[in-house]
Structures are given as structure tokens and as C-alpha cells.
Design an enzyme around this catalytic site. Structure first.
Site, PDB file in Angstrom:
ATOM      1  N   HIS A  23      38.162  49.887  36.109  1.00 51.58           N
ATOM      2  CA  HIS A  23      38.999  50.603  37.085  1.00 51.58           C
ATOM      3  C   HIS A  23      40.412  50.008  37.099  1.00 51.58           C
ATOM      4  O   HIS A  23      41.401  50.704  37.173  1.00 51.58           O
ATOM      5  CB  HIS A  23      38.376  50.484  38.480  1.00 51.58           C
ATOM      6  N   ASP A  53      45.416  46.534  44.017  1.00 52.10           N
ATOM      7  CA  ASP A  53      44.305  46.290  44.929  1.00 52.10           C
ATOM      8  C   ASP A  53      43.072  47.015  44.444  1.00 52.10           C
ATOM      9  O   ASP A  53      43.180  48.136  43.938  1.00 52.10           O
ATOM     10  CB  ASP A  53      44.648  46.817  46.332  1.00 52.10           C
ATOM     11  N   PRO A 102      46.683  34.586  38.130  1.00 52.43           N
ATOM     12  CA  PRO A 102      47.544  34.514  36.940  1.00 52.43           C
ATOM     13  C   PRO A 102      46.994  35.328  35.773  1.00 52.43           C
ATOM     14  O   PRO A 102      47.760  35.792  34.917  1.00 52.43           O
ATOM     15  CB  PRO A 102      47.560  33.020  36.586  1.00 52.43           C
ATOM     16  N   THR A 147      50.503  38.669  43.226  1.00 50.08           N
ATOM     17  CA  THR A 147      49.061  38.449  43.107  1.00 50.08           C
ATOM     18  C   THR A 147      48.809  36.950  43.047  1.00 50.08           C
ATOM     19  O   THR A 147      49.660  36.191  42.582  1.00 50.08           O
ATOM     20  CB  THR A 147      48.495  39.121  41.834  1.00 50.08           C
ATOM     21  N   LYS A 187      33.118  44.958  29.680  1.00 47.13           N
ATOM     22  CA  LYS A 187      33.494  45.431  31.026  1.00 47.13           C
ATOM     23  C   LYS A 187      34.838  46.173  30.991  1.00 47.13           C
ATOM     24  O   LYS A 187      35.020  47.184  31.660  1.00 47.13           O
ATOM     25  CB  LYS A 187      33.559  44.242  32.001  1.00 47.13           C
TER      26      LYS A 187
HETATM   27  P1  IMP Z   1      41.245  42.608  44.322  1.00 48.57           P
HETATM   28  O1  IMP Z   1      42.044  43.547  45.182  1.00 48.57           O
HETATM   29  O2  IMP Z   1      41.379  42.896  42.857  1.00 48.57           O
HETATM   30  O3  IMP Z   1      41.460  41.169  44.676  1.00 48.57           O
HETATM   31  O4  IMP Z   1      39.703  42.917  44.669  1.00 48.57           O
HETATM   32  C1  IMP Z   1      39.198  42.826  46.010  1.00 48.57           C
HETATM   33  C2  IMP Z   1      37.690  42.610  46.004  1.00 48.57           C
HETATM   34  O5  IMP Z   1      37.032  43.746  45.438  1.00 48.57           O
HETATM   35  C3  IMP Z   1      37.224  41.413  45.180  1.00 48.57           C
HETATM   36  O6  IMP Z   1      37.214  40.240  45.948  1.00 48.57           O
HETATM   37  C4  IMP Z   1      35.808  41.829  44.820  1.00 48.57           C
HETATM   38  O7  IMP Z   1      34.951  41.585  45.905  1.00 48.57           O
HETATM   39  C5  IMP Z   1      35.908  43.340  44.666  1.00 48.57           C
HETATM   40  N1  IMP Z   1      36.186  43.716  43.271  1.00 48.57           N
HETATM   41  C6  IMP Z   1      37.334  44.300  42.807  1.00 48.57           C
HETATM   42  N2  IMP Z   1      37.261  44.499  41.482  1.00 48.57           N
HETATM   43  C7  IMP Z   1      36.061  44.015  41.104  1.00 48.57           C
HETATM   44  C8  IMP Z   1      35.412  43.940  39.838  1.00 48.57           C
HETATM   45  O8  IMP Z   1      35.937  44.330  38.779  1.00 48.57           O
HETATM   46  N3  IMP Z   1      34.185  43.389  39.838  1.00 48.57           N
HETATM   47  C9  IMP Z   1      33.574  42.942  40.969  1.00 48.57           C
HETATM   48  N4  IMP Z   1      34.123  42.973  42.159  1.00 48.57           N
HETATM   49  C10 IMP Z   1      35.371  43.530  42.242  1.00 48.57           C
END
Ligand code: IMP
Length: 206
Positions: free
Chosen positions: A185, A72, A11, A8, A180
Site C-alpha cells: 500500500h 500515513d 529513515p 517521518t 511484501k
Molecule cells: P505509519 O503511518 O506508516 O507509521 O503506520 C501506522 C501503523 O499502521 C503502524 O504502526 C502499524 O501498526 C500499521 N501499519 C502500517 N503499515 C503497515 C504494514 O505495512 N504492515 C503492518 N502494519 C502496518
């Protein structure tokens, strides 16, 4: 102690995983793969994306006995047939929150969910856990906390361990990180994986 390499760029995610996995006998380290590009498959299933990343990064594990983890996440809007889903990062960069609000114009049903998938490669087996947070797309963006689509997402109230949690209609960007986290999730997906690991760990040590 087994090492888990967490691939990832964040950090903060590594610290969270360290905190949760250390008591289970895993040492979490951030894996930064340099010199090659990890390609994300063009599909709307986070699990396929996560499995593909594990496969591509596996040859770059410092030691064959180590474990490899990816996580992800994305926003899936019911009325947009799950868009932006696995494309959330790109859509955030291009359309932003206001673009999603524009797409939602005229939609009476504004239900949506954040999904997260945590996947771990351990001894040539892949373990996958999913986390979901249901909610709705707000009529307008509000709040400065958090990141990504937080300003347009209002989580649905939930019951957990006999407790009731609600933001009373506030978006994720209008509440603190600790509030939050009660709905997160990401946390649900990671916790599911850690539960799985603790059973494997206790099975292997018994
Ligand atoms: P990642 O895979 O955790 O990097 O998330 C991919 C994308 O999903 C991020 O760039 C956000 O646009 C959206 N996203 C994922 N989790 C969140 C969250 O908890 N809040 C808001 N946007 C999220």
C-alpha cells in the site's frame, strides 16, 4: 534541484523516497521537527491526518521554496467498521495483533485492507495519493518478518503488469520484504505521488 522534506521518524522511508525522487530532480531530506508536538487529529481518515500534519509542519520548513511530504498508513478491518484505521499505531501498542484477533472472534468475514496516504505540499498546493492492499485477517499470528500487523495479514492475490502475485495464504510476516513490496500500500501511494510529480515537473520544464 528542489528539496523535499519528508517528515517521518523512519529513515528507511526516507531512503525509499530518495531513490524514487532523485531522478525527477528532487533532493529528499528527513525533516525532524523539534520543540513542538505535531498533533494528529482524532479521525479515521488518513488524508485528513496527513493534511493536518502538513499544515502544522509548514512553518518549520527550512526554506519557503522547499516541498514537504508526509505519509500515513493503517490497517482497516471491514468487519470492525474500519477499526483500527488511523489509530493503528496506538492500537498496535495497546491491544497488539492478539487484540485484533480477539475482536475478530465469531466474524466469518475477515476481509481487511492496509491503506496508505502520501501527501506533498509544493508551491502552496497539496498533492495527495492513496495506496491500498486488500487481504484478510489470519486465524492466528504467524511469521517474524516485517512489523506492525504483518503477522495477522494475508494479502489477496493481485495481477499487475500482466504478472500474478500471491503469497499462497502466507502472512506478510512470513514472506520477505521484496515479496511484501509487490503488494505494498505504501509503495503504491508513493508511486502515485511520484507519477503526479513527474507530470508537474515535465509541465514546469516544458
Ligand atoms: P505509519 O503511518 O506508516 O507509521 O503506520 C501506522 C501503523 O499502521 C503502524 O504502526 C502499524 O501498526 C500499521 N501499519 C502500517 N503499515 C503497515 C504494514 O505495512 N504492515 C503492518 N502494519 C502496518
Amino acid at each position: 534541484m528542489r528539496t523535499v522534506w519528508f517528515m517521518t521518524g523512519n529513515p528507511g522511508k526516507v531512503r525509499e523516497a530518495q531513490h524514487a525522487l532523485q531522478p525527477l530532480g528532487f533532493d529528499v531530506q528527513q525533516l525532524v521537527v523539534e520543540g513542538i508536538e505535531i498533533v494528529e487529529p482524532q479521525c479515521n481518515d488518513l488524508e485528513i491526518v496527513a493534511r493536518s500534519k502538513l499544515k502544522q509542519a509548514k512553518p518549520h520548513l527550512p526554506s519557503r521554496g522547499d516541498a514537504l511530504m508526509v505519509e500515513d498508513a493503517g490497517l482497516f478491518v471491514d468487519g470492525l467498521k474500519g477499526f483500527p484505521g488511523a489509530y493503528s499505531s496506538y492500537v498496535l501498542e495497546t491491544l497488539g495483533c492478539s487484540g485484533i484477533l480477539d475482536l475478530m472472534e465469531g466474524h466469518k468475514v475477515r476481509a481487511a485492507e492496509f491503506q496508505a496516504v502520501a501527501a506533498l505540499l509544493l508551491d502552496d498546493r497539496v498533492h495527495v495519493s492513496r495506496g491500498v492492499c486488500r487481504g484478510t485477517i489470519a486465524m492466528e499470528a504467524s511469521g517474524d518478518e516485517g512489523f506492525g500487523f504483518d503477522p495477522i495479514f494475508v494479502p489477496s492475490p493481485i495481477e499487475r503488469n500482466g504478472e500474478h502475485y500471491s503469497t499462497n495464504g502466507l502472512t506478510f510476516a512470513e514472506v520477505s520484504l521484496s515479496v511484501k513490496e509487490q503488494f505494498s500500500h505504501r509503495r503504491n501511494a508513493l508511486e502515485g505521488l511520484f507519477e503526479l510529480l513527474s507530470t508537474i515537473d515535465s509541465a514546469s520544464s516544458s
